[in-house]
Design a protein around this motif. Sequence first.
Motif, PDB file in Angstrom:
ATOM      1  N   HIS A  96       0.840  -1.207   0.000  1.00 11.06           N
ATOM      2  CA  HIS A  96       0.000   0.000   0.000  1.00 11.06           C
ATOM      3  C   HIS A  96       0.870   1.251   0.000  1.00 11.06           C
ATOM      4  CE1 HIS A  96      -2.778  -3.074   1.691  1.00 11.06           C
ATOM      5  NE2 HIS A  96      -3.661  -2.424   0.921  1.00 11.06           N
ATOM      6  N   ASP A  97       0.287   2.350  -0.440  1.00 10.85           N
ATOM      7  CA  ASP A  97       1.010   3.622  -0.440  1.00 10.85           C
ATOM      8  C   ASP A  97       1.206   4.116   0.989  1.00 10.85           C
ATOM      9  OD1 ASP A  97       0.934   3.486  -3.179  1.00 10.85           O
ATOM     10  OD2 ASP A  97      -0.754   4.893  -3.379  1.00 10.85           O
ATOM     11  N   CYS A  98       2.194   4.966   1.146  1.00 13.00           N
ATOM     12  CA  CYS A  98       2.353   5.680   2.423  1.00 13.00           C
ATOM     13  C   CYS A  98       1.127   6.572   2.595  1.00 13.00           C
ATOM     14  CB  CYS A  98       3.624   6.515   2.404  1.00 13.00           C
ATOM     15  SG  CYS A  98       3.797   7.645   3.813  1.00 13.00           S
ATOM     16  N   SER A  99       0.427   6.410   3.715  1.00 14.18           N
ATOM     17  CA  SER A  99      -0.831   7.152   3.898  1.00 14.18           C
ATOM     18  C   SER A  99      -0.612   8.624   4.216  1.00 14.18           C
ATOM     19  CB  SER A  99      -1.661   6.503   5.010  1.00 14.18           C
ATOM     20  OG  SER A  99      -0.969   6.564   6.241  1.00 14.18           O
ATOM     21  N   ILE A 100       0.629   9.046   4.364  1.00 16.35           N
ATOM     22  CA  ILE A 100       0.906  10.465   4.632  1.00 16.35           C
ATOM     23  C   ILE A 100       1.151  11.225   3.333  1.00 16.35           C
ATOM     24  CG2 ILE A 100       2.431  12.089   5.819  1.00 16.35           C
ATOM     25  CD1 ILE A 100       2.977   9.902   7.883  1.00 16.35           C
ATOM     26  N   CYS A 101       2.060  10.691   2.478  1.00 15.61           N
ATOM     27  CA  CYS A 101       2.362  11.394   1.219  1.00 15.61           C
ATOM     28  C   CYS A 101       1.633  10.794   0.021  1.00 15.61           C
ATOM     29  CB  CYS A 101       3.853  11.386   0.958  1.00 15.61           C
ATOM     30  SG  CYS A 101       4.532   9.748   0.551  1.00 15.61           S
ATOM     31  N   CYS A 102       1.018   9.622   0.245  1.00 20.38           N
ATOM     32  CA  CYS A 102       0.250   8.913  -0.790  1.00 20.38           C
ATOM     33  C   CYS A 102       1.133   8.425  -1.963  1.00 20.38           C
ATOM     34  CB  CYS A 102      -0.889   9.779  -1.327  1.00 20.38           C
ATOM     35  SG  CYS A 102      -2.102  10.220  -0.063  1.00 20.38           S
TER      36      CYS A 102
END
Length: 521
Positions: free
Chosen positions: A313-319
């Motif tokens: 999954h993507d980093c949920s902070i920087c997407c």
Amino acid sequence: MAGVVVWAFSNDRKLWSPYDPKVSQEIENAYIKGNQKLNLGTISQALARYEIDFVAFTQTQLKSGKCRKIVRRIHPLGSALYQGVVWEFEGDNPSQWLTYDLDTIECIEDHLIKNLLVLDLSRTQALPYIIDLKQMNQTRKDTGNIRKIRRRIINQAYPLDTLNLSVNTQQTGLSASYNQTPLVTHAQAHTLSQPQQAAAHHQTATSYLHTPMTVTVNGGLPHSAMHCSVNPLQGFTQVSAAQVHHFTTNLSNLSALNGYSQLQPSASYTPPTESLPRSHKIQIDSSLRSKAKSGLEVLGKYMLKVDRDLDKHDCSICCDQLSQPSSYGDGHPDAGAAVKLTKCGHQFHKLCLLEMYNSTHKDDSLQCPSCKTIYGEKTGICPPGYMQWNILQGLPLAGYEDYDTICVSYHISAGKQGPEHPNPGQPYSVRGFPRQGFLPDNDKGRKVLKLLIEAFRRRLMFTIGTSHTTGEANTVTWNEIHHKTEPHGNQLGHGYPDPKYLDNVLLELAAHGVTEETSTS
């Protein structure tokens, strides 16, 4: 016998200065309707800066935030204010007349009736003045300064006490207005100094002039919040919940009144076994503000480096994908570093997590942006102030009729924002303080009380930001821990009954990391 209602505020000498009859009438109307607050601007534009809080029983100057206690006092048949009599002293300007406080008015009038023409207020009212009813003046004892005084008949009646259910106005023959009589000046004083004339004017005035029924709330704060002194001659023989309305009540002061009984628990009543907090007052000040810490110093306790098994999954902070460098670290040697949190295992770019931490007030905690798991002890940015709580006996909340009520109050003053706040150095405002909340005094209510205290200690109860209701910026607002602010009724949606409220607020507290396991209260 009935009396008249006189609303008053605490002046700088801690004495009760009366509102004029028109203002008292409008305050009484709002009080009877069950309103929580009243802006006095509805009576006169000149009073728009003042707001009455019927829950806290205070008057607040909206611009400065200064609070004064208020009182609803019943003056019986025969008293000066029942007859429409006020006593005044001359101000610094000859055309300026200022009204004495309630007790001094009654004291001076009582001396006039008894033909006692010299009154030492230092003995009766703890005021440094000698009143001369023959010369109609007031002399300050320590300076010898003399001011004129006068006895005036007001042209509008104070409102009758309609909340006293034992009153029958037809039998007492009460009138809604007073007879117009001339202003009493020095030249006319001798005509009123005769006890026969003064006594005739006052009809049934007796020595009980100094013992009107008083209902007062000390700012909605701890201890016996309502003090009731009733002269048995006045016929106040019955008190009900409708009369005490939403005042905090000390039933021990009312136990001698006929027709009033304490709460009778139902068969399903279970007495609370949960203990109450020891301290009734919780203070937070500027010295308790969290010191800024290095992001790497804090994050190092809660994260582990990830070299393999990167989350797809993507980093949920920087997407961005974790396999790609963080957009917060172009050219930085750690731009591609990934970490995971030790409890929940969620993965992020190291620099993204560091940027998120640095954008907050930098305490010793971290909250996972994905699952909200809290690492360390989360603290907030509530400005300095204090919290108090008290048990309101005999005033149950709807849905909790077998139990007394816990009242919590929060007191915060306006000030300047510190380094942990959104706009350091800028002022912040406060609106509607002191604020209050109400809980049932059962086991779960006591648990919630302890956790509210813990949340306040951690500075989580309020924050500084933009008000959702008014749009005002840089003001103190609730911080997503909801309170029931209506002790009676649910007109604004913040009252009882609400069987889910206690469970809901426990979840809100847990979302801030405040639980029984983490609480020290």
